[in-house]
Structures are given as structure tokens and as C-alpha cells.
Design a protein around this motif. Structure first.
Motif, PDB file in Angstrom:
ATOM      1  N   MET A   1     -48.293   7.534 -22.137  1.00  0.00           N
ATOM      2  CA  MET A   1     -48.856   6.201 -22.326  1.00  0.00           C
ATOM      3  C   MET A   1     -48.174   5.503 -23.514  1.00  0.00           C
ATOM      4  SD  MET A   1     -52.901   5.171 -22.930  1.00  0.00           S
ATOM      5  CE  MET A   1     -53.362   6.836 -22.550  1.00  0.00           C
ATOM      6  N   LYS A   2     -47.725   4.257 -23.289  1.00  0.00           N
ATOM      7  CA  LYS A   2     -47.081   3.493 -24.367  1.00  0.00           C
ATOM      8  C   LYS A   2     -48.164   2.763 -25.162  1.00  0.00           C
ATOM      9  CE  LYS A   2     -43.073   4.412 -22.497  1.00  0.00           C
ATOM     10  NZ  LYS A   2     -42.229   5.452 -23.063  1.00  0.00           N
ATOM     11  N   VAL A   3     -48.107   2.903 -26.467  1.00  0.00           N
ATOM     12  CA  VAL A   3     -49.222   2.413 -27.297  1.00  0.00           C
ATOM     13  C   VAL A   3     -48.725   1.619 -28.497  1.00  0.00           C
ATOM     14  CG1 VAL A   3     -51.220   3.154 -28.670  1.00  0.00           C
ATOM     15  CG2 VAL A   3     -50.605   4.437 -26.632  1.00  0.00           C
ATOM     16  N   LEU A   4     -49.455   0.536 -28.788  1.00  0.00           N
ATOM     17  CA  LEU A   4     -49.254  -0.214 -30.032  1.00  0.00           C
ATOM     18  C   LEU A   4     -50.501  -0.028 -30.895  1.00  0.00           C
ATOM     19  CD1 LEU A   4     -48.078  -2.659 -31.789  1.00  0.00           C
ATOM     20  CD2 LEU A   4     -49.742  -3.996 -30.524  1.00  0.00           C
ATOM     21  N   LEU A   5     -50.307   0.154 -32.197  1.00  0.00           N
ATOM     22  CA  LEU A   5     -51.434   0.297 -33.118  1.00  0.00           C
ATOM     23  C   LEU A   5     -51.485  -0.944 -34.006  1.00  0.00           C
ATOM     24  CD1 LEU A   5     -50.658   4.009 -34.152  1.00  0.00           C
ATOM     25  CD2 LEU A   5     -52.220   3.238 -32.335  1.00  0.00           C
ATOM     26  N   ASP A   6     -52.596  -1.678 -33.970  1.00  0.00           N
ATOM     27  CA  ASP A   6     -52.746  -2.905 -34.760  1.00  0.00           C
ATOM     28  C   ASP A   6     -53.815  -2.637 -35.826  1.00  0.00           C
ATOM     29  OD1 ASP A   6     -52.182  -5.871 -34.984  1.00  0.00           O
ATOM     30  OD2 ASP A   6     -54.363  -5.900 -34.719  1.00  0.00           O
ATOM     31  N   VAL A   7     -53.414  -2.675 -37.100  1.00  0.00           N
ATOM     32  CA  VAL A   7     -54.266  -2.098 -38.158  1.00  0.00           C
ATOM     33  C   VAL A   7     -54.311  -2.933 -39.441  1.00  0.00           C
ATOM     34  CG1 VAL A   7     -53.828   0.264 -37.372  1.00  0.00           C
ATOM     35  CG2 VAL A   7     -52.277  -0.752 -39.025  1.00  0.00           C
ATOM     36  N   ASP A   8     -55.358  -2.677 -40.259  1.00  0.00           N
ATOM     37  CA  ASP A   8     -55.461  -3.296 -41.589  1.00  0.00           C
ATOM     38  C   ASP A   8     -55.779  -2.210 -42.620  1.00  0.00           C
ATOM     39  OD1 ASP A   8     -58.085  -2.839 -40.643  1.00  0.00           O
ATOM     40  OD2 ASP A   8     -58.910  -4.474 -41.842  1.00  0.00           O
ATOM     41  N   PRO A   9     -54.874  -1.226 -42.824  1.00  0.00           N
ATOM     42  CA  PRO A   9     -55.279  -0.041 -43.576  1.00  0.00           C
ATOM     43  C   PRO A   9     -55.610  -0.312 -45.034  1.00  0.00           C
ATOM     44  CG  PRO A   9     -52.989   0.126 -42.740  1.00  0.00           C
ATOM     45  CD  PRO A   9     -53.464  -1.249 -42.463  1.00  0.00           C
ATOM     46  N   GLY A  10     -56.771   0.075 -45.407  1.00  0.00           N
ATOM     47  CA  GLY A  10     -57.969   0.681 -44.857  1.00  0.00           C
ATOM     48  C   GLY A  10     -57.946   2.206 -44.689  1.00  0.00           C
ATOM     49  N   VAL A  11     -58.985   2.854 -45.319  1.00  0.00           N
ATOM     50  CA  VAL A  11     -59.112   4.307 -45.280  1.00  0.00           C
ATOM     51  C   VAL A  11     -59.260   4.823 -43.845  1.00  0.00           C
ATOM     52  CG1 VAL A  11     -60.659   6.212 -45.945  1.00  0.00           C
ATOM     53  CG2 VAL A  11     -60.025   4.478 -47.625  1.00  0.00           C
ATOM     54  N   ASP A  12     -60.165   4.214 -43.057  1.00  0.00           N
ATOM     55  CA  ASP A  12     -60.378   4.755 -41.709  1.00  0.00           C
ATOM     56  C   ASP A  12     -59.234   4.375 -40.770  1.00  0.00           C
ATOM     57  OD1 ASP A  12     -61.496   2.192 -42.036  1.00  0.00           O
ATOM     58  OD2 ASP A  12     -62.810   2.422 -40.310  1.00  0.00           O
ATOM     59  N   ASP A  13     -58.563   3.226 -41.020  1.00  0.00           N
ATOM     60  CA  ASP A  13     -57.337   2.905 -40.264  1.00  0.00           C
ATOM     61  C   ASP A  13     -56.289   3.984 -40.547  1.00  0.00           C
ATOM     62  OD1 ASP A  13     -57.507  -0.383 -39.645  1.00  0.00           O
ATOM     63  OD2 ASP A  13     -58.570   0.288 -41.419  1.00  0.00           O
ATOM     64  N   ALA A  14     -56.190   4.387 -41.829  1.00  0.00           N
ATOM     65  CA  ALA A  14     -55.189   5.384 -42.215  1.00  0.00           C
ATOM     66  C   ALA A  14     -55.471   6.701 -41.507  1.00  0.00           C
ATOM     67  CB  ALA A  14     -55.194   5.577 -43.733  1.00  0.00           C
ATOM     68  N   MET A  15     -56.750   7.063 -41.432  1.00  0.00           N
ATOM     69  CA  MET A  15     -57.116   8.307 -40.721  1.00  0.00           C
ATOM     70  C   MET A  15     -56.723   8.192 -39.248  1.00  0.00           C
ATOM     71  SD  MET A  15     -58.553  10.411 -42.872  1.00  0.00           S
ATOM     72  CE  MET A  15     -59.571  11.493 -41.908  1.00  0.00           C
ATOM     73  N   MET A  16     -56.982   7.015 -38.682  1.00  0.00           N
ATOM     74  CA  MET A  16     -56.624   6.791 -37.275  1.00  0.00           C
ATOM     75  C   MET A  16     -55.109   6.939 -37.089  1.00  0.00           C
ATOM     76  SD  MET A  16     -55.294   4.586 -34.929  1.00  0.00           S
ATOM     77  CE  MET A  16     -55.169   2.940 -35.610  1.00  0.00           C
ATOM     78  N   LEU A  17     -54.336   6.325 -38.005  1.00  0.00           N
ATOM     79  CA  LEU A  17     -52.872   6.398 -37.900  1.00  0.00           C
ATOM     80  C   LEU A  17     -52.386   7.841 -38.000  1.00  0.00           C
ATOM     81  CD1 LEU A  17     -51.831   3.341 -40.138  1.00  0.00           C
ATOM     82  CD2 LEU A  17     -51.510   3.546 -37.667  1.00  0.00           C
ATOM     83  N   CYS A  35     -54.195  -8.929 -41.937  1.00  0.00           N
ATOM     84  CA  CYS A  35     -55.011  -9.023 -43.148  1.00  0.00           C
ATOM     85  C   CYS A  35     -56.463  -8.705 -42.794  1.00  0.00           C
ATOM     86  CB  CYS A  35     -54.829 -10.394 -43.760  1.00  0.00           C
ATOM     87  SG  CYS A  35     -56.227 -11.460 -43.735  1.00  0.00           S
ATOM     88  N   GLY A  36     -57.104  -7.924 -43.627  1.00  0.00           N
ATOM     89  CA  GLY A  36     -58.487  -7.513 -43.358  1.00  0.00           C
ATOM     90  C   GLY A  36     -58.992  -6.745 -44.559  1.00  0.00           C
ATOM     91  N   ASN A  37     -59.045  -5.433 -44.447  1.00  0.00           N
ATOM     92  CA  ASN A  37     -59.549  -4.627 -45.568  1.00  0.00           C
ATOM     93  C   ASN A  37     -58.827  -4.966 -46.868  1.00  0.00           C
ATOM     94  OD1 ASN A  37     -61.510  -3.033 -44.249  1.00  0.00           O
ATOM     95  ND2 ASN A  37     -59.898  -1.770 -43.369  1.00  0.00           N
ATOM     96  N   VAL A  38     -57.533  -5.239 -46.755  1.00  0.00           N
ATOM     97  CA  VAL A  38     -56.709  -5.689 -47.890  1.00  0.00           C
ATOM     98  C   VAL A  38     -55.821  -6.829 -47.391  1.00  0.00           C
ATOM     99  CG1 VAL A  38     -56.656  -3.508 -49.197  1.00  0.00           C
ATOM    100  CG2 VAL A  38     -55.029  -3.850 -47.335  1.00  0.00           C
ATOM    101  N   GLY A  39     -55.117  -7.476 -48.313  1.00  0.00           N
ATOM    102  CA  GLY A  39     -54.209  -8.566 -47.928  1.00  0.00           C
ATOM    103  C   GLY A  39     -53.049  -8.023 -47.092  1.00  0.00           C
ATOM    104  N   ILE A  40     -52.306  -8.934 -46.480  1.00  0.00           N
ATOM    105  CA  ILE A  40     -51.282  -8.513 -45.513  1.00  0.00           C
ATOM    106  C   ILE A  40     -50.158  -7.692 -46.164  1.00  0.00           C
ATOM    107  CG2 ILE A  40     -49.965 -10.699 -45.641  1.00  0.00           C
ATOM    108  CD1 ILE A  40     -50.515  -8.455 -42.538  1.00  0.00           C
ATOM    109  N   LYS A  42     -50.325  -5.664 -48.785  1.00  0.00           N
ATOM    110  CA  LYS A  42     -50.814  -4.307 -49.045  1.00  0.00           C
ATOM    111  C   LYS A  42     -51.040  -3.551 -47.734  1.00  0.00           C
ATOM    112  CE  LYS A  42     -53.179  -4.109 -53.130  1.00  0.00           C
ATOM    113  NZ  LYS A  42     -54.403  -4.219 -53.935  1.00  0.00           N
ATOM    114  N   ALA A  43     -51.582  -4.248 -46.737  1.00  0.00           N
ATOM    115  CA  ALA A  43     -51.835  -3.587 -45.441  1.00  0.00           C
ATOM    116  C   ALA A  43     -50.525  -3.064 -44.857  1.00  0.00           C
ATOM    117  CB  ALA A  43     -52.499  -4.558 -44.469  1.00  0.00           C
TER     118      ALA A  43
END
Ligand code: BDR
Ligand code: CA
Length: 295
Positions: A1-17, A35-40, A42-43
Motif C-alpha cells: 500500500m502506498k502511503v502519505l503521512l501528513d503530520v504536525d509533530p507533536g509527541v503522538d505524531d512522532a510516535m506514529m511516524l 502547522c498545528g501542535n507547533v509552527g510549520i 518546527k513541525a
């Protein structure tokens, strides 16, 4: 399966990655940041730090620096000043690609159907849909963390709204109304304390002698000692794709409130629709998959 990961890391994003990168059952084509948990900036730097720690060469594309409308909101109180639990991982050597996120998604979907795991505000995905409307059909499915669906559950930013949807409700509404098949992990399941990291789970993670587990422990140990448990919201979106058998879900349509007191609220009409919202998790299996994924 081809997958894209769209994230705003973030502790739980980092765990997911960390759990996604190197997983043999998927082919990660790229990571886009928002941009989300931190600015773009830093993310994006955090996504590069995680790919380096995971020994991955996957390309990182910088995405939206603000929501479709209004201002950014961050969550450094929860994720630490660096967004990665104040773990101060080494500065990455790699740089992000020059192509912007929406274009990168379109290019990745050009020659194959693409699944997306989205664990931040949905700004990049909405911009992709608006800029490349013909490409929506190339998206196989979106597995996202966002919203809160059971009328008895409450939000984590306001009583009505979950963080990712609250940050960019216009984008969330755009994506939920797109007709693309979506599996949504909302706070109803992601707040299940049995799937969170507490001291005893941290001790089990520390017992796994891999580079991935050691990076995960560095990132999550401060948040666990500060908050006593840390919810792995974003891991649910990945596991919904990798291990659908550990969840129960309900089919629905979803609208997202974009203004007023209920801004960011997800309103589900159950019965028919293109969206499955997770309603139950087998916590024992979740923990087992988590530990095995870091091994
Ligand atoms: C969501 O908000 C963020 O803080 C987390 O990374 C997760 O994506 C939970 O509401
Ligand atoms: Ca996130």
C-alpha cells in the motif's frame, strides 16, 4: 500500500511516524507537514528529526503555515517547547524538499492510488483537494485523527471541539464532505486510558533495545512525568490502517461547525455515508501492536 503521512509533530505524531517508518506492510512515499501542535518550521524540522532517528530516507515536504482562515493555534503546553517532549533530539542534517505539500500529494497520487494518514489539522489535504480536484479519485482512503463523535464525549479544546478540527474547521469540513472514504479516530476512542503511555508502559518500552524504542522513550518520558499519562491519539489513525481488526466503527456522514461557540465541532449523522468513525478499541491488542511496532 502506498502511503502519505501528513503530520504536525507533536509527541503522538512522532510516535506514529516511528511506528510507520520501516513498517514492511506499507510503502511510505512522503511526509507532509502542517502547522498545528507547533509552527510549520518546527513541525518540519521535527519530521526530519524523526526520519533521521528512524534511519529513513523518506522525503519531507513543508506544508501550510496557517489554517485556511484565521490564526494558528499551538499546543506546546502538552507537547513541549520543541514539540517533541523537550527531548532536544539532534538537529537534522536533511532539508525539506522544495515542492510544497499540496503539489507533492498530487504528484504522489499521479501514478498510483494513495492512502493518507493525517494526524494534524487538515489544511494540506483541503488545499490539495481545492487545487487538484481531479485527483480526489486517486485517494484510496484517508485515515485521520480528528473530531469527537459520541454525543456523550467532550472536546479537548472546548467542550465541543477536538484540537485538529478546532485548528482548521474549514479544512476539516472540506475533507469530511469530499466523498473520499475516510476512517476517523476521534477522542471517543483515542482518550481510552488503557491505550495511553503511563509509567508501566514506559518501563516496557524502555525494555525494548531498539533505536526506535529508545527515540520513542526520549520523546515521551517528559510528557509522561509531567502529565502522568500521555494519550497516543495519532497512533490510532495509523493502527486503523495497519490493524483494522482491533477496532469497531460506525458509518456516518460528518459536518464540521466553522464558526461561533461550537466552532470545530464534528456533527455526525449515523447510518449511511463515506466515513467510518472508530467506536471501540481492543486495548490489549493496541498495546501489543505498539510494543511490537517499536521492537
Ligand atoms: C490531536 O491534537 C494534537 O495535539 C495531537 O497531536 C492529536 O493530533 C488530539 O486532539
Ligand atoms: Ca497531531
Amino acid at each position: 500500500m502506498k502511503v502519505l503521512l501528513d503530520v504536525d509533530p507533536g509527541v503522538d505524531d512522532a510516535m506514529m511516524l516511528l511506528l510507520a517508518l520501516g513498517n514492511q506492510s506499507i510503502d511510505v512515499l512522503g511526509i507532509t507537514t502542517v502547522c498545528g501542535n507547533v509552527g510549520i518550521l518546527k513541525a518540519t524540522e521535527n519530521a526530519l528529526k524523526i526520519t533521521a532517528a528512524a534511519g529513513s530516507q523518506v522525503a519531507v515536504y513543508r506544508g501550510a503555515s496557517r489554517p485556511l482562515s484565521g490564526k494558528c493555534m499551538h499546543a506546546t503546553g502538552i507537547h513541549g517547547q520543541d514539540g517533541l517532549g523537550d527531548s532536544h533530539l539532534p538537529k537534522p542534517m536533511n532539508k525539506p524538499e522544495r515542492t510544497k505539500a499540496a503539489q507533492a500529494i498530487s504528484e504522489m497520487a499521479e501514478n498510483q492510488r494513495l492512502s493518507i494518514v493525517a494526524t494534524g489539522p487538515l489544511t494540506n489535504i483541503a488545499m490539495f483537494l481545492d487545487s487538484y480536484p481531479d485527483m480526489a479519485k486517486r485517494i484510496e482512503r484517508i485515515f485521520l485523527m480528528g473530531g469527537v463523535y459520541c454525543p456523550k464525549s467532550t472536546g479537548n479544546v472546548t467542550p465541543f471541539a477536538e484540537f485538529n478540527f478546532y485548528c482548521d474547521p474549514e479544512a476539516a469540513d472540506r475533507v469530511m464532505a469530499s466523498g473520499i472514504e475516510i476512517v476517523a479516530a476521534g477522542l471517543d476512542v483515542t482518550m481510552d486510558g488503557r491505550c495511553a503511555v503511563d509509567c508501566s508502559m514506559l518501563a516496557k518500552m524502555r525494555g525494548i533495545k531498539t533505536a526506535k524504542a529508545s527515540t520513542a522513550c526520549k520523546i515521551i518520558s517528559n510528557p509522561v512525568s509531567r502529565q502522568s499519562i500521555f494519550h497516543l491519539h495519532d497512533v490510532f489513525a495509523l493502527f486503523a490502517m495497519l490493524h483494522p481488526e482491533i477496532f469497531e466503527s460506525r458509518t456516518c456522514r460528518v459536518r464540521v461547525e466553522t464558526a461561533g461557540k461550537q466552532r470545530g465541532r464534528s456533527i455526525a449523522s449515523f447510518g449511511i455515508g463515506n466515513i467510518k468513525v472508530l467506536s471501540k478499541v481492543n486495548a490489549e491488542m493496541f498495546q501489543e501492536k505498539l510494543l511490537r511496532g517499536l521492537s
